[in-house]
Design a protein around this motif. Structure first.
Motif, PDB file in Angstrom:
ATOM      1  N   HIS A 118     103.380  67.808  19.146  1.00  0.00           N
ATOM      2  CA  HIS A 118     104.710  68.848  17.761  1.00  0.00           C
ATOM      3  C   HIS A 118     103.868  69.146  16.842  1.00  0.00           C
ATOM      4  O   HIS A 118     104.332  69.732  16.188  1.00  0.00           O
ATOM      5  N   ILE A 119     102.596  69.173  17.124  1.00  0.00           N
ATOM      6  CA  ILE A 119     101.376  68.838  15.629  1.00  0.00           C
ATOM      7  C   ILE A 119     101.005  69.984  16.098  1.00  0.00           C
ATOM      8  O   ILE A 119     101.183  71.768  15.565  1.00  0.00           O
ATOM      9  N   LYS A 120     101.310  70.820  17.357  1.00  0.00           N
ATOM     10  CA  LYS A 120     101.128  71.934  18.287  1.00  0.00           C
ATOM     11  C   LYS A 120     102.669  73.211  17.825  1.00  0.00           C
ATOM     12  O   LYS A 120     101.980  74.102  17.073  1.00  0.00           O
ATOM     13  N   LEU A 121     103.587  72.732  17.845  1.00  0.00           N
ATOM     14  CA  LEU A 121     104.769  73.132  17.736  1.00  0.00           C
ATOM     15  C   LEU A 121     105.021  73.494  15.606  1.00  0.00           C
ATOM     16  O   LEU A 121     105.102  74.712  15.241  1.00  0.00           O
ATOM     17  N   LEU A 122     104.789  72.416  14.783  1.00  0.00           N
ATOM     18  CA  LEU A 122     104.536  72.788  13.694  1.00  0.00           C
ATOM     19  C   LEU A 122     103.440  74.020  13.386  1.00  0.00           C
ATOM     20  O   LEU A 122     103.694  74.880  12.474  1.00  0.00           O
ATOM     21  N   ALA A 123     101.759  73.987  14.310  1.00  0.00           N
ATOM     22  CA  ALA A 123     101.175  75.210  13.918  1.00  0.00           C
ATOM     23  C   ALA A 123     101.737  76.149  13.747  1.00  0.00           C
ATOM     24  O   ALA A 123     101.419  77.028  13.353  1.00  0.00           O
ATOM     25  N   ARG A 124     102.548  75.872  15.459  1.00  0.00           N
ATOM     26  CA  ARG A 124     103.168  77.849  15.364  1.00  0.00           C
ATOM     27  C   ARG A 124     104.264  78.229  14.666  1.00  0.00           C
ATOM     28  O   ARG A 124     104.370  78.825  14.207  1.00  0.00           O
ATOM     29  N   ILE A 125     105.098  77.149  14.252  1.00  0.00           N
ATOM     30  CA  ILE A 125     105.994  77.188  13.243  1.00  0.00           C
ATOM     31  C   ILE A 125     105.737  77.712  11.706  1.00  0.00           C
ATOM     32  O   ILE A 125     105.649  78.975  10.990  1.00  0.00           O
ATOM     33  N   SER A 126     104.216  77.250  11.249  1.00  0.00           N
ATOM     34  CA  SER A 126     103.422  77.529   9.913  1.00  0.00           C
ATOM     35  C   SER A 126     103.154  79.230  10.159  1.00  0.00           C
ATOM     36  O   SER A 126     103.230  79.825   9.235  1.00  0.00           O
ATOM     37  N   ILE A 127     102.627  79.126  10.944  1.00  0.00           N
ATOM     38  CA  ILE A 127     102.070  80.750  11.494  1.00  0.00           C
ATOM     39  C   ILE A 127     103.007  81.831  11.279  1.00  0.00           C
ATOM     40  O   ILE A 127     103.162  82.629  10.622  1.00  0.00           O
ATOM     41  N   ALA A 128     104.206  81.267  12.374  1.00  0.00           N
ATOM     42  CA  ALA A 128     105.131  82.361  11.956  1.00  0.00           C
ATOM     43  C   ALA A 128     105.813  82.368   9.939  1.00  0.00           C
ATOM     44  O   ALA A 128     106.192  83.449   9.351  1.00  0.00           O
TER      45      ALA A 128
END
Length: 157
Positions: A118-128
């Motif tokens: 979930h941390i990686k997903l949060l990071a992907r969303i934050s980058i987008a």
């Protein structure tokens, strides 16, 4: 434990709300929590909201560009999911650029899923969401379907 998280597995169209009417940060969190509850992702709304607000007290989840990503790791979450709201009017939220918020992505994280996925997903969303063009399209989506597709297609999956 979540490994590679696919956004479409944890975001359903039913949890994407366009033109939400809300008066405050807590109102937004309550409405998004209701949508997660209706989808069976959480089993105690008050308990989950308390966990999200406890996390908020540690530091604001408001970013820039009118975006906030509140989240709660909670024993009340039965299945890790997210809910999204584009607000009809902005609400006050502590953000890095002092802007009010118009797009909110609420993460409901099951305690056993609190690892790297979930941390990686949060990071992907934050980058987008750091891309002004992506944010502009999200804020101007014409329908629930369009907002859903924009989120799914702009997170690096």
């Amino acid at each position: 434990m979540l490994g590679k998280v696919i956004l479409s597995d944890i975001l359903s169209k039913a949890c994407v709300i366009t033109d939400m009417q809300a008066n405050s940060k807590i109102d937004v969190i309550e409405q998004l929590t209701q949508s997660l509850f209706e989808q069976g992702a959480i089993d105690n709304k008050k308990g989950f909201i308390a966990d999200v607000l406890t996390r908020e007290a540690l530091g604001s989840t408001g970013f820039e560009n009118q975006i906030a990503i509140p989240h709660g790791k909670s024993r009340w979450v039965k299945e890790t999911k997210i809910a999204v709201a584009r607000l009809k009017e902005t609400v006050d939220w502590e953000t890095m650029d002092s802007s009010d918020v118009r797009l909110v992505i609420l993460f409901a994280v099951k305690e056993t899923d609190s690892g790297v996925g979930h941390i990686k997903l949060l990071a992907r969303i934050s980058i987008a969401l750091g891309d002004d063009d992506v944010v502009e399209r999200l804020l101007n989506a014409n329908s629930q379907e369009e907002l859903y597709r924009l989120i799914i297609n702009n997170t690096g999956e």
